[in-house]
Design a protein around this motif. Sequence first.
Motif, short mmCIF file in Angstrom:
data_model
loop_
_atom_site.label_atom_id
_atom_site.label_comp_id
_atom_site.label_asym_id
_atom_site.label_seq_id
_atom_site.Cartn_x
_atom_site.Cartn_y
_atom_site.Cartn_z
N ALA A 1 -5.29 -0.44 -7.58
CA ALA A 1 -5.68 0.93 -7.18
C ALA A 1 -4.41 1.84 -7.37
CB ALA A 1 -6.06 1.15 -5.86
N ASN A 2 -3.20 1.13 -6.98
CA ASN A 2 -1.97 1.78 -7.04
C ASN A 2 -1.56 1.82 -8.74
OD1 ASN A 2 0.44 2.97 -6.14
ND2 ASN A 2 1.58 1.14 -6.18
N ASN B 1 0.92 -1.03 0.07
CA ASN B 1 -0.04 0.04 0.18
C ASN B 1 0.92 1.17 -0.18
OD1 ASN B 1 0.89 0.15 2.63
ND2 ASN B 1 -0.59 -0.51 3.35
N ARG C 1 -5.53 10.74 -2.38
CA ARG C 1 -6.51 10.33 -1.63
C ARG C 1 -6.19 9.78 -0.12
NH1 ARG C 1 -9.05 5.45 -0.54
NH2 ARG C 1 -7.37 4.33 -1.75
N SER D 1 -3.04 10.23 -7.54
CA SER D 1 -4.32 10.23 -7.07
C SER D 1 -4.42 9.27 -5.83
CB SER D 1 -5.14 10.12 -8.07
OG SER D 1 -4.90 8.93 -8.85
N GLU D 2 -3.84 8.31 -5.92
CA GLU D 2 -3.81 7.25 -4.71
C GLU D 2 -3.17 7.91 -3.65
OE1 GLU D 2 -6.29 5.07 -5.59
OE2 GLU D 2 -5.23 4.67 -3.81
N ASN E 1 -0.49 6.74 -9.39
CA ASN E 1 0.11 6.71 -7.70
C ASN E 1 -0.41 8.01 -7.47
OD1 ASN E 1 2.87 7.66 -6.66
ND2 ASN E 1 2.51 5.68 -6.18
#
Lengths: 99, 276, 649
Positions: free
Chosen positions: B137-138, A54, B148, B144-145, B142
Amino acid sequence: MSPIHYVALSVILFVIGGVGVLVRRNAIVIFMCIELMLNACNLAFVAFATMHGNLDGQVIAFFVMVVAAAEVVVGLAILMAIYRARRSASVDDANLLKY
Amino acid sequence: MRHVLAAGTNTDVIARETIFWILAVASVGAALAMILVRRAVHCAMMLAVVMLSLATMYAMQGAPFLAFVQIIVYTGAVLMLFLFVLMLIGLGSAASIGETIKGQRLAAGLAAIGLLVILILGIGHAAIGPAAPQTAANGTNNLSEIARLIFTTYVFPFEVTGALLITAALGAMVLAHRERTAPKPTQRDLAARRLATGELAPDPPPGVYALHDAADRPALLPDGTTSDLSVSPVLSQREVIEAPPAVRPQVETPAITAESGEREPAPSGQMGRADS
Amino acid sequence: MTTLAGSASGVAAHALAATVTTVPATGVLRLSWLLLAFPIFGATVLLVGGRRTDRWGHLLGVAMPVASFVYGVIAFFALLGAGHRSQDQHLYSWIPVAGFQVNLSLLTDQLSISFVLLITGVGSLIIIYSVGYMAHDSERRRFFGYMNLFLVAMLLLVLADNYLALYAGWEGVGLASYLLIGFWQFKPSAAVAAKKAFIVNRVGDAGLSIAVMLMFSEFGTVSFSGVFGSVRSGGSGVATALGLLLLLGACGKSAQVPLQSWLLDAMEGPTPVSALIHAATMVTAGVYLLVRSNPILALSPTARLGITVVGAVTLLWGAIIGTAKDDIKKALAGSTMSQIGYMTLGAGLGPAGYVFAIAHLLAHGFFKAGLFLGAGSVMHGMNDEVNMRQYGGLARVMPVTFATFGLGYLAIIGIPPFSGFFTKDGIIEAAWDKGGTSGAILAACALLGAGITAFYMTRVMLMTWYGKRRWAAEAHPHESPGVMTWPMILLAVGSVGAGAFLIIGQRFENFLGPVTGVPPTSHGLFTVPGIVALVLALAGVGLAWVMYGRVPVPATAPRGSFPVVAARKDLYGDAFNESVLMRPGQWLTRLSVYFDNRGVDGLVNTLAAAVGGTSGRWRRLQNGFVRSYALSMFFGAAVLVALLLAVRL
């Protein structure tokens, strides 16, 4: 490369930065070594981010950068003020607290 | 950045490995140089090398935003700030090599080796697994993640960091501020001062009174004399230099102050002149 | 209530069981605290009042003992008429702690009233005498204060009804003795003698205090009734321990071997002090203690044997010393030691001997006090000269003193019908009646002692009163004033008649019997041991006359053979004490000082130096350089990381 290499590199850079803080006498160079240590920590954070999959490590690294920037600003301002007063940038000159 | 992030192909892995090792060696070497060289400016340059290699490593690890922030903010702003202050303060200071504190270097070296060993042991025992697969998602974006995450999970640290930045800026202003002990000189005061020195006009920029630009013609100094430094010593040995005609109209010899004769810019002198 | 059944000892089995019931005091005897109150008042006024009381101090100092004596006589007659002759007057609760209850109560019974009469009676006479004797002394008022203090303590000693109050009185008389021996403080010899007396007494006091502690730990009480009632439950071991400890205490106070060395030195004090304290009363306190503790001694044949041995040894010791002393007071002191040895011997013989020991004590109080006062009178007339070799032929010059002294002399050597004959013979007969080897040896010692007593007392008489005048040039002896002679005359009356009064008709036996037990067999007046004693006494007189009466007394003491030299040196008592006790004690002290200086101080100083040195070295860490501090932080961080890893790994 697996994250462990990056972490190992980060450790080495951190230790080198630490030694630099202890060995150099010019205040600005000491500051730069501290920046090196901070960068090494950033690298470790990013490596851990890839390890976990993550982006939390990257966000932390980002905040570290911001804080480091703020710290550099204030620190250099202090250095300037000290230099104006003492005409010397060597940290060894501030030794009045000796026994 | 997708091709950089894509994993799996062998060449990609080899490329990554080579780049890593090159950068690793470079950054460690630059770090070592940073703590060993004498001149402070060289230290700054070595730090720049380290930072840039770190930026590349961030990019390799799938953190492009951080890589660019590293370059723009850290190397481009913070390091430049260091250089400014270096210029302002102390290029010539702390030049002595010897260590004033007895045993400091030895102790520092021992401590460093000790800490290194301990930390390596620690990370060796730690369960640092392989790189996790990139999430979908990543993979998309990158930036916008990260955005967020900052504005949802880490919004409170974000706000606090903002406050910190404001405080830092204010603090820097306060620390850098110098109280005026005398009233600020007006333009009239500055003009009067310049009149007192006798120099009513600034020196002409180089080349104003030049008649030729041949290699064997020496350049003129502002007071009309020639400068031997402007001609190659080979030519001056062969004495093929012609004396230039007097090119400057005879005026009273201006008073030459010591300051303008300095080759190296004295920072105090400059600073003193700059805001007095 | 105390009941004493017959004890298990062989001799005492024949004795009549002595039963004593102690009741609370009634009538006049409720005022028994007056006995203490008069002298306390006198002592307080004289000592606290200071120089203001100098002019009339001696009058107050005389009045108080006389007042006590008057009350003593009244109390005596009251006791004779009372139904119960053992009456206890509770004064106040001294120590009312939970497990340890001690009351300050005065026990008036036959034994204590006898002592009270002796102390106050003879004491008053001696104090009246001191008015004349100390007339030229500027510190006379202090002297009377101390004498009254002594009387308080001695009366408390004999009137106490528990061992702790007795101990308080015991200590008090020790203090008074110290103060009075060292009365002439400016004389170094007096100060040393006072110190010696106090210290040797202390050894004995330790014995008595341990006995009191043992009583408390074994019986939970220190009162006479409590202890005497419970002593049987403790078994003979406890009784023996108590008996021997009490003997040690008695040895200290009564100058018995092995704690006898202080008595002759105590003659440094004024002569009335020697008469009252070191002849009549204080030195008899040990005998009182032993007789009072007779229920304890009844259970321990070992203790009784020890007491008799001590008594026998001391009576010979004192007599031998007395033969070689040229100082009249020291000769009399040796005599005192010897006579108290007789009393101790009597006290160790059980009920057979208690009555005679106390009777001899009372008679001795009269004639020894009389002898000492006579010696004081002679000294007074001879400018305080004590060396008998400077006397001679004083009989004509000081007739009254000569008469009283002579009567005392006859009493002490045991010529009938004077006092000493009856009382001393009682002791000798009690020793003979003990039977067996020990009885024979003790009787032999007592008889030999009687002979030596006669010898040295005759020597004193001859050297002082008869023969050619060997006076110093400036001496002009004269008879003493009336204030000094009248007490001597009254004491001489006692010397003459006290023994006969007490012994004939078993008067004292019957009186004291309930407290001490009566002798199992009663003798007539003239028994075989008695005749032998008389013969030996006359032999001693004859020998002394041969040696001192027929040939002139040399003015300086001749060299003398080994026994004479030994006797002059107190039979090496002081030398023994010095080599066995004093020098090792001094070595121990020096060792302790050395150890304290080097060891303890060294340890402390080393500790301080170590701390100082270490801190001095560590101080250098603070060199003021930021980088050094950064280094220590770095080290600290490394240590922390190591600890974290060590915990987690």
